[in-house]
Scaffold this active site. Structure first.
Site, short mmCIF file in Angstrom:
data_model
loop_
_atom_site.label_atom_id
_atom_site.label_comp_id
_atom_site.label_asym_id
_atom_site.label_seq_id
_atom_site.Cartn_x
_atom_site.Cartn_y
_atom_site.Cartn_z
N THR A 184 0.85 -1.21 0.01
CA THR A 184 0.10 0.14 0.00
C THR A 184 0.93 1.40 -0.09
OG1 THR A 184 -1.54 -1.21 1.13
CG2 THR A 184 -1.66 1.18 1.30
N LYS A 199 -7.96 1.12 -2.26
CA LYS A 199 -7.26 0.37 -0.88
C LYS A 199 -7.26 1.44 0.12
CE LYS A 199 -5.16 -2.12 2.05
NZ LYS A 199 -3.81 -2.51 2.05
N LYS A 226 -0.43 5.45 8.58
CA LYS A 226 0.61 5.91 7.23
C LYS A 226 -0.90 5.91 6.11
CE LYS A 226 1.23 2.54 4.60
NZ LYS A 226 1.90 1.03 3.75
P1 NA7 Z 1 6.26 -6.08 7.53
O1 NA7 Z 1 5.92 -7.08 8.10
O2 NA7 Z 1 6.77 -4.55 8.39
O3 NA7 Z 1 7.44 -6.13 6.21
C1 NA7 Z 1 7.84 -5.27 5.80
C2 NA7 Z 1 8.60 -5.82 4.57
O4 NA7 Z 1 9.19 -4.68 3.69
C3 NA7 Z 1 9.88 -6.37 4.93
O5 NA7 Z 1 10.12 -7.54 4.06
C4 NA7 Z 1 11.11 -5.61 4.80
O6 NA7 Z 1 12.34 -6.02 4.90
C5 NA7 Z 1 10.65 -4.82 3.61
N1 NA7 Z 1 11.26 -3.35 3.59
C6 NA7 Z 1 11.05 -2.58 4.25
N2 NA7 Z 1 11.88 -1.49 3.93
C7 NA7 Z 1 12.49 -1.76 3.06
C8 NA7 Z 1 13.64 -1.14 2.15
N3 NA7 Z 1 13.95 -0.17 2.36
N4 NA7 Z 1 14.17 -1.96 1.15
C9 NA7 Z 1 13.73 -3.24 1.19
N5 NA7 Z 1 12.95 -3.94 1.83
C10 NA7 Z 1 12.24 -3.06 2.81
O7 NA7 Z 1 5.03 -5.26 6.86
P2 NA7 Z 1 3.73 -6.23 6.22
O8 NA7 Z 1 4.18 -7.40 5.44
O9 NA7 Z 1 2.71 -6.18 7.51
O10 NA7 Z 1 2.98 -5.14 5.12
C11 NA7 Z 1 3.23 -5.01 3.69
C12 NA7 Z 1 2.25 -4.11 3.16
O11 NA7 Z 1 1.12 -4.60 3.06
C13 NA7 Z 1 2.50 -2.68 3.67
O12 NA7 Z 1 2.42 -1.72 2.55
C14 NA7 Z 1 0.97 -2.60 4.48
O13 NA7 Z 1 0.39 -1.13 4.53
C15 NA7 Z 1 0.32 -3.59 3.90
P3 NA7 Z 1 12.93 -6.55 6.21
O14 NA7 Z 1 12.30 -7.81 6.57
O15 NA7 Z 1 12.68 -5.58 7.23
O16 NA7 Z 1 14.36 -6.41 5.78
#
Ligand code: NA7
Length: 316
Positions: free
Chosen positions: A125, A200, A268
């Protein structure tokens, strides 16, 4: 006619009624599938792709999170660039707009790995400006782009019962059908890029407002010496009954808020929805007030708890 047959035909009947495909009947695409983002949502979604026979390769910023998924049968890529180079269709499910930009741009990013005909599907999102920018970056390399944010939190992600809200390249949408059937119970195609993000945000705005109303009502009941359990039972029997009211009401009574939808993401989404409302000149006074309640709850340290923890900062 065994009971398993009966069960399967019942499932098939239910699926037919609701328009969903039973998981066992899914015919996985032979395209190679990439997946970026193994967080709370992404993990369940990838597992459902693997379980339904898709050929999946993953990448996650924190590489340790790939290990369990690899045991379940996925391959691992060294970077997003590597992932996109190996796969026909790459999905992403990352936290927010900043995270999406981080995986798309730059020399190890998704756009650099794009070549003619490859597809990139973002399911996070994010704001509409980021989605249109990412679409332009992917298209400029000959790639095809679909946005496909989802309605539903961690349980539907695990069960494969998300609602998928896609927009952009219709051909990619059609190619993703077996993946969407694996991850969700229904997929919608909503036309032009940005419409997925827009609907959404509207949905999460409504959910966030209902949550605030429930939390205030539960707090008022307690202060007035009423039983919260009785209140919830009455709610569940009446026209306000819903999985949200039931699930979040029980969380409030139990005083436990494990993250199904983290509060920081609810806040957010309010921020993004209010910006969208500003663009189309729609006043949202109730939502603007609710946004402040979530901001305060985040400041109180509940950002990583479930959105229902907003109750904690209301009932002080
Ligand atoms: P989570 O459990 O907080 O997971 C977020 C994912 O995004 C996780 O794999 C993170 O990697 C990844 N992430 C966050 N920042 C980065 C950057 N800068 N670069 C690469 N990857 C990143 O979120 P949810 O699964 O609950 O939610 C995902 C979406 O669905 C969100 O938009 C909600 O609003 C709805 P990490 O494992 O921390 O290295």
């Amino acid at each position: 006619f065994s009971s398993l047959n009966l069960y399967n035909s019942f499932q098939a009947h239910l699926a037919e009624k609701s328009g969903t495909v039973p998981k066992a009947a899914i015919k996985p695409t032979d395209k190679s599938i990439g997946f970026v983002g193994l967080g709370l949502m992404g993990t369940g979604m990838v597992m459902n792709l693997i379980k339904t026979g898709h050929n999946v390769t993953v990448w996650n910023r924190t590489p340790e999170k790939c290990e369990d998924i690899m045991k379940a049968g996925a391959e691992k890529a060294d970077s997003v660039f590597d992932l996109v180079s190996k796969c026909d269709i790459t999905f992403s499910m990352v936290s927010d707009s900043e995270a999406l930009r981080a995986i798309v741009y730059g020399e190890k990013g998704a756009s650099a790995g794009m070549t003619e005909g490859k597809a990139f599907v973002d399911m996070s999102t994010v704001d509409i400006g980021t989605i249109t920018g990412v679409e332009a970056a992917i298209s400029s390399r000959g790639g095809r782009f679909l946005e496909a944010p989802v309605s539903g939190s961690v349980s539907p992600a695990m069960e494969g019962s998300l609602i998928i809200l896609a927009a952009g390249d219709k051909e990619v949408y059609d190619e993703c059908q077996s993946c969407f059937q694996a991850m969700g119970k229904k997929a919608f195609f909503l036309g032009d890029i940005g419409n997925g993000a827009r609907i959404k945000l509207v949905l999460n705005l409504i959910g966030g407002n209902i949550m605030c109303g429930l939390a205030e009502g539960m707090a008022l009941a307690e202060k007035a010496g009423l039983s919260q359990s009785v209140l919830l039972e009455v709610l569940n029997l009446g026209s306000l009954a819903s999985p949200l009211v039931c699930g979040k009401g029980n969380a409030i009574i139990a005083g436990k808020f494990p993250p199904a939808f983290p509060l920081k993401y609810q806040q957010k989404d309010f921020r993004l929805a209010l910006a969208m409302a500003d663009q189309v000149e729609q006043p949202l006074p109730v939502s603007a007030a609710a946004h402040e309640v979530y901001k305060r709850a985040k400041n109180h340290g509940f950002g990583d708890s479930d959105m229902s923890a907003v109750y904690r900062s209301i009932n002080k």
